[in-house]
Design an enzyme around this catalytic site. Structure first.
Site, PDB file in Angstrom:
ATOM      1  N   ARG A 147       0.853  -1.146   0.052  1.00  0.00           N
ATOM      2  CA  ARG A 147      -0.077  -0.012   0.118  1.00  0.00           C
ATOM      3  C   ARG A 147       1.114   1.331  -0.111  1.00  0.00           C
ATOM      4  NH1 ARG A 147      -4.949  -1.709   3.969  1.00  0.00           N
ATOM      5  NH2 ARG A 147      -5.230  -3.750   2.975  1.00  0.00           N
TER       6      ARG A 147
ATOM      7  N   ARG B 135       1.489   1.017  10.351  1.00  0.00           N
ATOM      8  CA  ARG B 135       1.103   1.667   8.911  1.00  0.00           C
ATOM      9  C   ARG B 135       2.282   1.434   7.875  1.00  0.00           C
ATOM     10  NH1 ARG B 135      -3.370   4.200   7.979  1.00  0.00           N
ATOM     11  NH2 ARG B 135      -3.583   4.916  10.172  1.00  0.00           N
TER      12      ARG B 135
ATOM     13  N   GLU C  79      -6.836  -1.062  15.224  1.00  0.00           N
ATOM     14  CA  GLU C  79      -7.491  -1.986  14.290  1.00  0.00           C
ATOM     15  C   GLU C  79      -6.561  -3.099  14.103  1.00  0.00           C
ATOM     16  OE1 GLU C  79      -8.836  -2.119   9.595  1.00  0.00           O
ATOM     17  OE2 GLU C  79      -8.778  -0.280  10.572  1.00  0.00           O
TER      18      GLU C  79
ATOM     19  N   SER D 213     -10.450  -6.397   9.932  1.00  0.00           N
ATOM     20  CA  SER D 213     -12.061  -5.571   9.438  1.00  0.00           C
ATOM     21  C   SER D 213     -12.639  -6.636   8.580  1.00  0.00           C
ATOM     22  CB  SER D 213     -11.459  -4.572   8.557  1.00  0.00           C
ATOM     23  OG  SER D 213     -12.786  -3.649   8.448  1.00  0.00           O
TER      24      SER D 213
ATOM     25  N   ARG E 265       0.708  -5.936  13.093  1.00  0.00           N
ATOM     26  CA  ARG E 265      -0.068  -5.428  13.813  1.00  0.00           C
ATOM     27  C   ARG E 265      -0.109  -6.640  15.098  1.00  0.00           C
ATOM     28  NH1 ARG E 265      -4.452  -0.973  11.935  1.00  0.00           N
ATOM     29  NH2 ARG E 265      -2.969   0.153  10.273  1.00  0.00           N
TER      30      ARG E 265
END
Length: 434
Positions: free
Chosen positions: A261, A276, A348, A351, A389
């Site tokens: 990303r 991130r 988070e 999801s 994470r």
């Protein structure tokens, strides 16, 4: 993609529902106007084709009667030219219409919290108490760098910011985490898949990343090929253009893959650590199901993700995202956020979304209902979990005052019996520790 027939039938419903997703009602009006124009053009084309057929019949009769057919031939040629012009207009109109439809998000399910952003998300429940220490907890990046198992500086030297080297027991912990995740999902009936990491632009369109979110990915080979932002893309496209036999539904698949990303627009956010990154590993879950079971399947998928955190002994809570915060393709999304002691908040880590028939319509994935009629499947996707994470959460929640990190019990077999990461065993060649 939304069904234009349903929009045409009840435009006010779509205006009201999509207004909660920051869609201007005028966008629906524009879609309807383009749809109306398309049908008018097609009707004109059919009228001209009938006229061409009549002219062709006149030519045939004239030839049989040895009469001149010049007028009929001229008329047929003119009609043919008019049809070509209309075909171009239809094609141009369709391109605009499809682009407008491709930018409309999915319709949120009734009961999803309405709001413009994450501040409107609804907490459903908490599991476990936030970890407390008798000392000031360290951030995972400080722990990892001190132990030598996370090397951000050398990654920046080689690749730039937002990359990391996992080294020694850090790499082994990452591998232990994703192997544990895959094994747990397979126990729940998921089939493991090892997918491609580069996909066509059409595949990105199928899952809804294109055309709206091109700035968030890495494209290679011009604009046709893209490094996957998540394994959701190759997994959900697996059955694109196919009819899945009804007796094979539901289909559950899971995969470990890197995710790439660009993190466009995230300047200044989470610049340190594993939260991130431009490249990170993630275990993904994807389901193909019948429409009537899809929201039950969403709850099951969320529980599948929760199972990982529960067995790792990590505190978390589950929230339902608001209409303004949920993903473009989703009708309902449950986020799972894990407790990060050093940040003193939940972050988070998963999801889980039900995309209903939104993706299946783009990809033409169907099955036959009890009447033998072709229907679109519903697709679901969820993180099971974001691996980096999860490693970050383990480091922070299982840290000790002396800077060592205890390994969660369920991961000890995957760590070949190692129960604690210390400066002495973390990285054999780490010359920073004597």
């Amino acid at each position: 993609m939304l069904d234009i027939k349903k929009i045409r039938k009840d435009p006010e419903f779509f205006k009201q529902k999509l207004a909660t997703r920051n869609v201007d009602p005028k966008d629906i009006d524009e879609v309807l106007a383009l749809d109306e124009k398309r049908r008018e053009l097609l009707q004109q084309t059919e009228t001209l084709k009938a006229k061409r057929n009549a002219a062709s019949k006149k030519i045939g009769e004239a030839k049989r009667n040895h009469e001149s057919a010049d007028d009929a031939i001229a008329e047929m040629r003119q009609v043919g030219e008019d049809i070509k012009k209309l075909d171009v207009e239809v094609e141009e109109n369709d391109a605009i219409l499809n682009d407008k439809l491709a930018h409309l998000p999915n319709v949120p399910r009734d009961g999803v919290p309405v709001g413009p952003d994450e501040d409107s998300n609804r907490e459903e429940y908490k599991v476990g108490e936030p970890t407390k220490f008798a000392f000031e907890p360290k951030h995972h990046w400080d722990l990892g760098e001190k132990l030598g198992i996370l090397d951000f500086d050398r990654a920046a030297k080689v690749s730039g910011a937002r990359f990391v080297y996992y080294v020694g027991l850090g790499a082994q912990l990452e591998r232990a985490v994703y192997n544990f995740m895959l094994d747990e999902h397979m126990k729940e009936g998921y089939t493991e898949v090892l997918p491609p990491y580069i996909v066509k632009a059409q595949s990105m369109y199928g899952t809804g990343q294109f055309p709206k979110f091109k700035e968030g990915v890495y494209q290679v080979n011009g604009e046709d090929m893209t490094l996957i932002p998540t394994a959701e893309v190759p997994l959900t496209n697996y059955f694109s253009g196919e009819e899945i036999p009804t007796d094979k539904l539901p289909v559950y698949v899971t995969a470990l893959s890197p995710s790439f990303r660009s993190e466009a627009g995230s300047a200044g956010r989470d610049t340190r650590g594993l939260i991130r990154m431009h490249q990170f590993n993630k275990v993904e879950m994807v389901k193909y199901v019948k429409p009537e079971t899809s929201f039950d399947e969403l709850e099951k998928m969320t529980k599948n993700a929760e199972n990982i955190l529960q067995k790792l002994g990590l505190p978390y809570h589950v929230i339902t995202l608001s209409t303004g915060d949920m993903s473009f393709t989703s009708a309902e999304t449950h986020d799972i956020e894990v407790w990060m002691p050093a940040q003193d908040k939940y972050r988070e880590i998963s999801s889980c979304s039900n995309c209903t028939d939104f993706q299946a319509r783009r990809m033409h994935i169907t099955y036959r209902d009890e009447n033998g009629k072709l229907q679109l499947v519903h697709t679901l996707n969820g993180s099971g979990l974001a691996v980096g994470r999860t490693v970050a959460a383990i480091l922070e929640n299982y840290q000790n005052e002396d800077g060592t990190v205890t390994i969660p019990e369920v991961l000890v077999p995957y760590m070949h019996g190692i129960t604690k990461i210390t400066p002495e065993n973390a990285v054999p060649f780490n010359y920073l520790h004597k």
